[in-house]
Design a protein around this motif. Structure first.
Motif, short mmCIF file in Angstrom:
data_model
loop_
_atom_site.label_atom_id
_atom_site.label_comp_id
_atom_site.label_asym_id
_atom_site.label_seq_id
_atom_site.Cartn_x
_atom_site.Cartn_y
_atom_site.Cartn_z
N SER A 60 0.83 -1.21 0.00
CA SER A 60 0.00 0.00 0.00
C SER A 60 0.86 1.26 0.00
CB SER A 60 -0.93 -0.01 1.22
OG SER A 60 -1.71 1.15 1.27
N ASN A 61 1.83 1.33 0.92
CA ASN A 61 2.64 2.53 1.05
C ASN A 61 3.55 2.75 -0.17
OD1 ASN A 61 1.48 2.87 3.51
ND2 ASN A 61 3.29 2.46 4.72
N LEU A 62 4.21 1.69 -0.62
CA LEU A 62 5.14 1.83 -1.73
C LEU A 62 4.39 2.04 -3.06
CD1 LEU A 62 7.84 -0.82 -0.77
CD2 LEU A 62 7.98 1.67 -0.56
N SER A 63 3.21 1.46 -3.20
CA SER A 63 2.42 1.72 -4.41
C SER A 63 2.05 3.20 -4.49
CB SER A 63 1.14 0.87 -4.42
OG SER A 63 1.43 -0.50 -4.55
N ALA A 64 1.70 3.78 -3.34
CA ALA A 64 1.38 5.21 -3.32
C ALA A 64 2.60 6.04 -3.73
CB ALA A 64 0.92 5.61 -1.92
N ARG A 65 3.77 5.65 -3.24
CA ARG A 65 4.99 6.39 -3.56
C ARG A 65 5.31 6.30 -5.06
NH1 ARG A 65 10.31 4.76 -0.35
NH2 ARG A 65 8.93 5.45 1.34
N TYR A 66 5.28 5.08 -5.61
CA TYR A 66 5.64 4.92 -7.02
C TYR A 66 4.57 5.52 -7.95
CZ TYR A 66 9.13 1.71 -5.19
OH TYR A 66 10.17 1.16 -4.49
N GLN A 67 3.32 5.49 -7.50
CA GLN A 67 2.27 6.14 -8.28
C GLN A 67 2.52 7.64 -8.36
OE1 GLN A 67 -0.27 4.73 -9.79
NE2 GLN A 67 -1.89 6.25 -10.01
N ALA A 68 2.93 8.25 -7.24
CA ALA A 68 3.21 9.68 -7.23
C ALA A 68 4.38 10.02 -8.15
CB ALA A 68 3.49 10.15 -5.81
N LEU A 69 5.34 9.09 -8.26
CA LEU A 69 6.52 9.32 -9.11
C LEU A 69 6.27 8.92 -10.57
CD1 LEU A 69 9.27 7.96 -6.66
CD2 LEU A 69 8.74 10.36 -7.18
N GLY A 70 5.09 8.39 -10.85
CA GLY A 70 4.78 7.97 -12.21
C GLY A 70 5.49 6.70 -12.63
N ASN A 71 5.93 5.89 -11.67
CA ASN A 71 6.69 4.68 -11.97
C ASN A 71 5.78 3.46 -11.89
OD1 ASN A 71 8.58 2.70 -12.36
ND2 ASN A 71 9.95 3.35 -10.74
N ARG A 72 5.03 3.19 -12.94
CA ARG A 72 4.14 2.03 -12.95
C ARG A 72 4.92 0.72 -13.05
NH1 ARG A 72 -1.05 3.89 -14.24
NH2 ARG A 72 -1.70 1.96 -15.25
N ARG A 73 6.08 0.77 -13.69
CA ARG A 73 6.92 -0.43 -13.75
C ARG A 73 7.35 -0.84 -12.33
NH1 ARG A 73 9.34 -2.18 -18.17
NH2 ARG A 73 9.21 -0.09 -19.12
N GLY A 74 7.66 0.16 -11.50
CA GLY A 74 8.04 -0.13 -10.13
C GLY A 74 6.92 -0.80 -9.34
N ILE A 75 5.68 -0.40 -9.61
CA ILE A 75 4.55 -1.04 -8.93
C ILE A 75 4.43 -2.50 -9.34
CG2 ILE A 75 2.03 -1.03 -8.73
CD1 ILE A 75 2.09 1.99 -9.04
N TYR A 76 4.65 -2.76 -10.63
CA TYR A 76 4.58 -4.14 -11.11
C TYR A 76 5.69 -4.99 -10.45
CZ TYR A 76 4.26 -8.07 -14.35
OH TYR A 76 4.11 -9.32 -14.89
N GLN A 77 6.89 -4.42 -10.36
CA GLN A 77 7.97 -5.14 -9.68
C GLN A 77 7.65 -5.36 -8.21
OE1 GLN A 77 11.26 -2.44 -11.52
NE2 GLN A 77 12.26 -4.31 -10.80
N LEU A 78 7.06 -4.35 -7.59
CA LEU A 78 6.69 -4.46 -6.17
C LEU A 78 5.73 -5.61 -5.95
CD1 LEU A 78 6.42 -3.33 -3.25
CD2 LEU A 78 4.64 -1.80 -4.14
N ARG A 79 4.73 -5.73 -6.82
CA ARG A 79 3.78 -6.83 -6.71
C ARG A 79 4.48 -8.18 -6.77
NH1 ARG A 79 0.10 -9.69 -10.34
NH2 ARG A 79 1.87 -9.52 -11.76
N GLY A 80 5.44 -8.31 -7.71
CA GLY A 80 6.16 -9.57 -7.84
C GLY A 80 6.99 -9.91 -6.62
N VAL A 81 7.70 -8.92 -6.07
CA VAL A 81 8.50 -9.15 -4.87
C VAL A 81 7.62 -9.55 -3.70
CG1 VAL A 81 9.93 -7.99 -3.13
CG2 VAL A 81 10.41 -7.67 -5.56
N ALA A 82 6.49 -8.85 -3.53
CA ALA A 82 5.59 -9.13 -2.42
C ALA A 82 5.00 -10.54 -2.52
CB ALA A 82 4.48 -8.09 -2.36
N LEU A 83 4.60 -10.95 -3.73
CA LEU A 83 4.06 -12.29 -3.90
C LEU A 83 5.10 -13.36 -3.59
CD1 LEU A 83 1.88 -11.99 -7.14
CD2 LEU A 83 1.07 -12.52 -4.84
N ARG A 84 6.31 -13.17 -4.05
CA ARG A 84 7.36 -14.16 -3.77
C ARG A 84 7.62 -14.28 -2.28
NH1 ARG A 84 9.42 -12.01 -8.62
NH2 ARG A 84 10.74 -10.51 -7.51
N LEU A 85 7.71 -13.15 -1.61
CA LEU A 85 7.95 -13.17 -0.17
C LEU A 85 6.78 -13.83 0.56
CD1 LEU A 85 9.49 -9.62 0.40
CD2 LEU A 85 10.65 -11.81 0.63
#
Length: 498
Positions: A60-85
């Protein structure tokens, strides 16, 4: 506020669906089956806190941060890291629960009839975690509509699956009935997980067309763990203590003189009927926390202290305007309402004490949300653990001699301690003075008037030949109208309220 309103509306509807579902489940399966089902839920809470709670906040927190920065690729990577963990954390405890389900049901929960339900919790855990990781992307980026609507639909589908399976399969044993209930949960989670995955891809976009820089996987994983580990660790310890508290109650009741069946039924009535009824007015709290915490985090990063204080004053003040009268009215009218709906004696036992405990626990929740938003997760976790420990100690001391009344007392004292401690730390962090009149005095006076007159109206209607449920409902409506009139007379909405 629009996001809070949307989440609150769907949350209230979801609570109502759950409330009706519990009524039907009680009438279909009985208080003892409900008590057995309630016994396995603490295990589910522990597994969720071990595997996912901290990861949800990180997403939730990091998606908000990357959304504000316009980094949608970062959100996609975040989802992958979170699922693996998440799956890495879930493999060992899930496998252990399946292998040792017999021992866990007998020695941990004290009732072998919970074994099948425990085993079926594992696929339910994996599906719930996957769904929630995607859902918290929507919360973090402010897209509350998809998450809110699917949350409500999920509740409806879950209730439908469980009730339908109970009617169709007609389990002959208590263990089979508990297993069917959890199987219904699994079926609904399959649909929810698929829905959230498709919505995530729809709103974020195809992986090959995402904008923004690619993040270093190791750095991203450190960011996720920096948020997830302290919150997840605190949630795990807190849930372990809460689970021990819940599991011990039937055993302590048996030591106090009840037989096993009576103890499980009493536990099921309190935790499966009375408390869910009292928690109906709190449906907006989770919505408020989901919106308030990242908003306070944003203001804190910008150094906007006065805005932080304003948001806290508004949030707690508005919450008390809803919570105090609702719980006061349920404290005096809930017994008639609960027994009429559930058709179970004892729903109204210890109702005033439990209502007071719910109110104190809501204050604690609100102030802990403030601390989390101000990056004071350590203090928030410490307070929660201390209060859980106090409740466990008081439960062990009081439930044996006093029965479920001892639990009600332990709930009140531990929740009051949590409310006081969390407020003291939140006030120090925000510099906010305690607005006694607007937060407490005015709504409490108006709520006392409403509760007294609502109870009087119930009595008048009963003497006039009305049934129990219509009379209690009439008293509830009359009390709410008086409450609103009393607030208006005291100046609500005239600029000095918050």
């Amino acid at each position: 506020m629009r996001s809070v309103a949307v989440l609150t509306g769907t949350g209230v509807l979801s609570q109502l669906v759950g409330f009706l579902y519990r009524i039907l489940l009680t009438r279909l399966a009985g208080a003892e089956i409900l008590g057995l089902y309630q016994l396995i839920l603490p295990v589910y809470s522990v597994l969720l806190s071990l595997t996912g709670v901290g990861l949800y906040t990180a997403v939730s927190n990091l998606s908000a941060r990357y959304q504000a920065l316009g980094n949608r690729r970062g959100i996609y990577q975040l989802r992958g890291v979170a699922l693996r963990l998440f799956f890495l954390l879930a493999v060992l405890p899930g496998a252990a629960l399946v292998v040792f389900s017999d021992a866990a049901s007998v020695y941990l929960l004290g009732d072998a009839r919970t074994r099948l339900g425990l085993m079926l919790l594992v696929p339910c855990l994996l599906l719930t975690g996957t769904e929630n990781l995607h859902k918290h992307y929507f919360y973090g980026t402010g897209r509350v509509y998809p998450a809110a609507i699917t949350e409500l639909l999920e509740q409806i589908v879950r209730a439908a699956f469980i009730l339908a399976l109970l009617v169709i399969l007609r389990p002959e044993t208590a263990e089979g009935a508990v297993g069917v209930i959890v199987l219904g949960m699994v079926c609904s989670e399959v649909l929810s997980a698929i829905t959230q995955l498709l919505l995530f891809r729809l709103y974020l976009g195809a992986p090959g067309k995402l904008t923004g820089e690619r993040l270093q996987p190791a750095a991203l994983q450190r960011q996720v763990l920096h948020i997830a580990l302290p919150l997840g660790g605190a949630a795990l310890l807190g849930n372990l203590i809460s689970s021990a508290n819940a599991v011990l109650i039937p055993r302590l009741l048996v030591q106090g003189g009840m037989d096993q069946s009576e103890a499980v039924s009493a536990y099921g009535v309190t935790f499966g009927m009375t408390l869910p009824m009292l928690l109906l007015p709190t449906a907006f709290l989770s919505a408020l926390g989901l919106v308030l915490t990242p908003k306070l985090s944003e203001y804190s990063a910008l150094g906007r202290q006065e805005e932080i204080r304003r948001q806290v004053r508004r949030s707690v003040g508005a919450s008390n305007l809803i919570l105090i009268p609702a719980l006061a009215l349920l404290a005096v009218l809930g017994s008639a309402i609960g027994e009429a709906l559930y058709d179970q004696p004892g729903v109204g036992d210890h109702l005033p004490l439990l209502a007071l405990g719910v109110l104190f626990s809501c204050w604690q929740t609100l102030f802990l949300c403030v601390l989390n938003g101000l990056n004071r997760q350590g203090a928030s976790a410490g307070i929660a653990l201390v209060c859980d420990g106090v409740q466990l100690l008081l439960t062990c001391l009081l439930v044996g001699p006093l029965g479920m009344g001892g639990y009600a007392l332990s709930f009140v004292f531990s929740s009051l301690l949590g409310a006081v401690l969390s407020w003291l730390v939140a006030a120090q962090a925000t510099g906010l003075q305690l607005p006694v009149f607007s937060w407490f005095t005015a709504p409490t006076l108006a709520a006392c008037l409403a509760a007294a007159c609502g109870e009087l109206m119930e009595t008048v209607l009963l003497r006039g030949g009305w049934g129990t449920l219509p009379a209690a409902s009439g008293g509830l409506i009359f009390g709410l109208l008086l409450y609103l009139a009393a607030l208006q007379a005291m100046g609500v909405g005239k600029g000095r309220w918050t």
